[in-house]
Motif scaffolding. Sequence first.
Motif, short mmCIF file in Angstrom:
data_model
loop_
_atom_site.label_atom_id
_atom_site.label_comp_id
_atom_site.label_asym_id
_atom_site.label_seq_id
_atom_site.Cartn_x
_atom_site.Cartn_y
_atom_site.Cartn_z
N SER A 212 8.57 -135.32 50.65
CA SER A 212 8.50 -133.90 50.29
C SER A 212 7.74 -133.08 51.33
O SER A 212 7.92 -131.86 51.40
N ASN A 213 6.91 -133.74 52.12
CA ASN A 213 6.11 -133.05 53.12
C ASN A 213 6.71 -133.03 54.51
O ASN A 213 6.13 -132.47 55.44
N ILE A 214 7.88 -133.62 54.67
CA ILE A 214 8.62 -133.47 55.93
C ILE A 214 8.98 -131.99 56.05
O ILE A 214 9.50 -131.39 55.10
N PRO A 215 8.67 -131.35 57.18
CA PRO A 215 8.76 -129.88 57.27
C PRO A 215 10.07 -129.26 56.79
O PRO A 215 10.05 -128.27 56.05
N THR A 216 11.21 -129.83 57.17
CA THR A 216 12.49 -129.23 56.74
C THR A 216 12.68 -129.34 55.23
O THR A 216 13.21 -128.42 54.60
N ILE A 217 12.25 -130.45 54.65
CA ILE A 217 12.38 -130.63 53.21
C ILE A 217 11.38 -129.76 52.46
O ILE A 217 11.70 -129.15 51.44
N LYS A 218 10.16 -129.70 52.99
CA LYS A 218 9.14 -128.84 52.39
C LYS A 218 9.65 -127.40 52.30
O LYS A 218 9.47 -126.72 51.29
N LYS A 219 10.31 -126.96 53.36
CA LYS A 219 10.88 -125.60 53.38
C LYS A 219 11.97 -125.44 52.33
O LYS A 219 12.04 -124.44 51.62
N PHE A 220 12.82 -126.46 52.19
CA PHE A 220 13.93 -126.41 51.24
C PHE A 220 13.42 -126.39 49.79
O PHE A 220 14.08 -125.85 48.90
N LEU A 221 12.26 -126.99 49.57
CA LEU A 221 11.69 -127.06 48.22
C LEU A 221 10.96 -125.77 47.82
O LEU A 221 10.55 -125.63 46.67
N GLN A 222 10.82 -124.84 48.76
CA GLN A 222 10.13 -123.58 48.46
C GLN A 222 11.06 -122.62 47.72
O GLN A 222 12.27 -122.65 47.91
N PRO A 223 10.49 -121.75 46.88
CA PRO A 223 11.30 -120.72 46.23
C PRO A 223 12.03 -119.87 47.26
O PRO A 223 11.50 -119.60 48.34
N GLY A 224 13.25 -119.47 46.93
CA GLY A 224 14.02 -118.62 47.83
C GLY A 224 14.94 -119.37 48.77
O GLY A 224 15.70 -118.77 49.53
N SER A 225 14.89 -120.72 48.74
CA SER A 225 15.79 -121.51 49.59
C SER A 225 17.17 -121.57 48.95
O SER A 225 17.40 -121.03 47.87
#
Length: 222
Positions: free
Chosen positions: A189-202
């Motif tokens: 979950s903390n891999i940058p691209t995945i972390k970004k995808f898990l954020q609201p608005g993705s």
Amino acid sequence: MAAKPKLCYFRGRGRMESIRWLLAAAGVEFEEEFIETREQYDKLLKDGRLLFGQVPLVEIDGMLVTQTRAILSYLAAKYNLYGKDLKERVSIDMYADGTLDLMMMVALAVFKPPEEKEENFALIVKKAKTRYFPVFEKILKDHGEDFLVGNKFSWADIQLLEAILMVEELNASVLSDFPLLQAFKTRISNIPTIKKFLQPGSQKKPPPDSHYVQLVRHVLKF
């Protein structure tokens, strides 16, 4: 500059969500065309864009690609998420197929009658805890590495995280007996691209609601 991949599906998870996850994890921007009417679907059929009359459909590299498994394996290979050799690739295939089976149980359960839905969800959680998650806990324990295959981030890791999060929506404590999977979940979950995808608005889609179920039923006529 190459055109962005274009995904054609309903405005929901279904069989497209794993494709969104894979592209997002690879750091690839993509566009989406949402099917909202039967007329749109009929036009796709009439224009011969759906090989077997089914979505998902992905336009990429000058191709119209259908069939979820074919799309996923193409993307995994294209973006170097598919292992270094055939032996690693078959392991990734096995693990990805297993998690896809589990996720499809969840995806299809939402179309069950209300009196059957909760029973189905409970059965899915039970299968996750007794059939699927023990396998992955053992894999991580046996090789002692951070990733499922070849100690390198792959499609198998992405899809396992997706499956874990999906089952946790049904039962938040489903990983309580699986400490290595808990650590895996945090790590991936903390891999940058995945972390970004898990954020609201993705472009990650929420759990299906009644509107999504009704639309899919109407368009696909079932």
